[in-house]
Design an enzyme around this catalytic site. Sequence first.
Site, PDB file in Angstrom:
ATOM      1  N   LYS A  96       0.876  -1.097  -0.135  1.00 58.15           N
ATOM      2  CA  LYS A  96       0.019   0.042  -0.011  1.00 58.15           C
ATOM      3  C   LYS A  96       0.887   1.286   0.016  1.00 58.15           C
ATOM      4  O   LYS A  96       1.992   1.476   0.608  1.00 58.15           O
ATOM      5  CB  LYS A  96      -0.923  -0.255   1.270  1.00 58.15           C
ATOM      6  CG  LYS A  96      -1.796   1.196   1.478  1.00 58.15           C
ATOM      7  CD  LYS A  96      -2.652   0.976   2.456  1.00 58.15           C
ATOM      8  CE  LYS A  96      -3.803   1.941   2.588  1.00 58.15           C
ATOM      9  NZ  LYS A  96      -4.774   1.925   3.741  1.00 58.15           N
ATOM     10  N   SER A 171      -9.316   1.987   2.449  1.00 57.83           N
ATOM     11  CA  SER A 171      -8.373   2.714   1.489  1.00 57.83           C
ATOM     12  C   SER A 171      -7.114   1.850   0.741  1.00 57.83           C
ATOM     13  O   SER A 171      -6.479   2.432  -0.084  1.00 57.83           O
ATOM     14  CB  SER A 171      -7.831   3.830   2.300  1.00 57.83           C
ATOM     15  OG  SER A 171      -6.934   3.145   3.639  1.00 57.83           O
ATOM     16  N   SER A 195     -10.065  -0.633   6.425  1.00 58.97           N
ATOM     17  CA  SER A 195      -9.240  -0.359   5.030  1.00 58.97           C
ATOM     18  C   SER A 195      -8.586  -1.485   4.389  1.00 58.97           C
ATOM     19  O   SER A 195      -8.024  -1.455   3.355  1.00 58.97           O
ATOM     20  CB  SER A 195      -8.477   0.958   5.151  1.00 58.97           C
ATOM     21  OG  SER A 195      -9.066   2.073   5.233  1.00 58.97           O
TER      22      SER A 195
END
Length: 508
Positions: A96, A171, A195
Amino acid sequence: MAVTLPTKNQMKEISEEIGLDIREDEVVQYLELMEPAIESYNYIDKIPDNIPSVKYPRTPGYKPREEENKFNAWSVKTTVVGNSRGKLKGKRVVLKDNVMLAGVPLMNGSATLEGYHPEIDATVVTRLLDAGATIVGKAHCENFCFSCGSHTNSTGPCHNPYKMGYMAGGSSSGSAVLVSVGEADMAIGGDQGGSIRMPASWCGIYGMKPTHGLVPYTGIMPIEITVDHTGPMTNNVEDNAQMLEVIAGLDGLDPRQVSIKTHKYTNFLKGKGGLKNLKIAVVKEGFQQEGSEKDVNEKVNTALEKMQSMGAIVEQVTIPMHLDAPKILSPIYFEGGTQTMMQGDGYGVSRPDLYVTSLMDFHRNWRTRANELPETVKLVTLLGTYIKKYYGSRYYGKATNLTRLLRGAYDKVLSKYDLLAMPTTAAKAQKLPKTDASVKEIVQSALPLYLNGNTQPFNATHHPAMAIPCGISDGLPISIMLIGKHFDEPTIYQAAHAFQESTNWKKI
């Protein structure tokens, strides 16, 4: 950069800002008293920082063009080859884009961080490389990670791998997509309100939010220390458990790590009885979120019936406080996020963390580019600043106190059951908002209760929770979430693996 002594005018401005009346002669005296401290600041400025060294060679990589980035899930492609042997040898891992990979751009989804290159590897990166993994790049993530949808990144939206034009969840949107389509075997995600689990739910993969602190957050840009988690996202339970084995454990740097307990998680996948006699508490309120979709609830119930047929003891329970959790936790996100993520230059103070000062220096420039922030972060910062200025910090404190009651409500049920169960997300993936959407439409698409109402509570109560694909409807995945006792990831993996091995989730 050198620190200079304040001028008399600056002293007057600061005095007014904190509500202090000081005379002209006192200004001079305070300036004289500050000189030794200023010398200390400049001493610190001159000496080398105490940060980890980087072990494995790499290049900055490149931003892939549209033809090799169909879903806009990549942020950067690069190749960092790890150890020649280890548990993860041959595994392709994507990070990420709030995770630091030395020398490789980190944007955290925001235009205001474009051009920043960290000089360290996050602890999880070092551990993955030491275990033989190959880091293949950085995945698209939402702007400062503050969105449950996948439409706030400054480079544009990330599309669902099952249906273009639909959200991938956030996210950790790109992480979920790249694993789902097979461009990476594993991904590191981050989870402050769901997320990891929300994009896992909408992209049909397995996402584990471990117990708070189990995996060190060192070298990952935070939102709020009490809800920050990082963990594995994979296409199967085996890879998920193996990845957690590699990245879990104390690193001596992360203050989130208190009395943690690690396990050899892969040992719990086979030969432990599977679902037989596991007691699963089905939380009634988890099926009653605003915006709950009938087909989601039906598929999750079908999955629970399957677990029961495999020997699990499945019973419904009620935890009324579960539906109130998002209201109780709001001050932690609005005030804590503002203090740490924005006013605190990405870190804040008052904790013995590893501070990456290069990020703090770069990120503080958001103040000169505030208009480029996404609507979600503008909302958080506006409200967090307002509450702090006019009401102080009492609501943050009270929310933290009430969180202990919430934790106790779950623990009371978990004292009688092995796992809690509910839908991961109450609804399937939604359409991406239009490019001309209003502020209200953008924020409501990013922060809806139907998406994080079930996931968010466990970030604050710190229980481990895993998204497990359990069905498909209208061509879009549906997911069940299993929640365990603190540091009891093994029981979650045991149940998830048994369900995976006996079920083709796409046929539910």
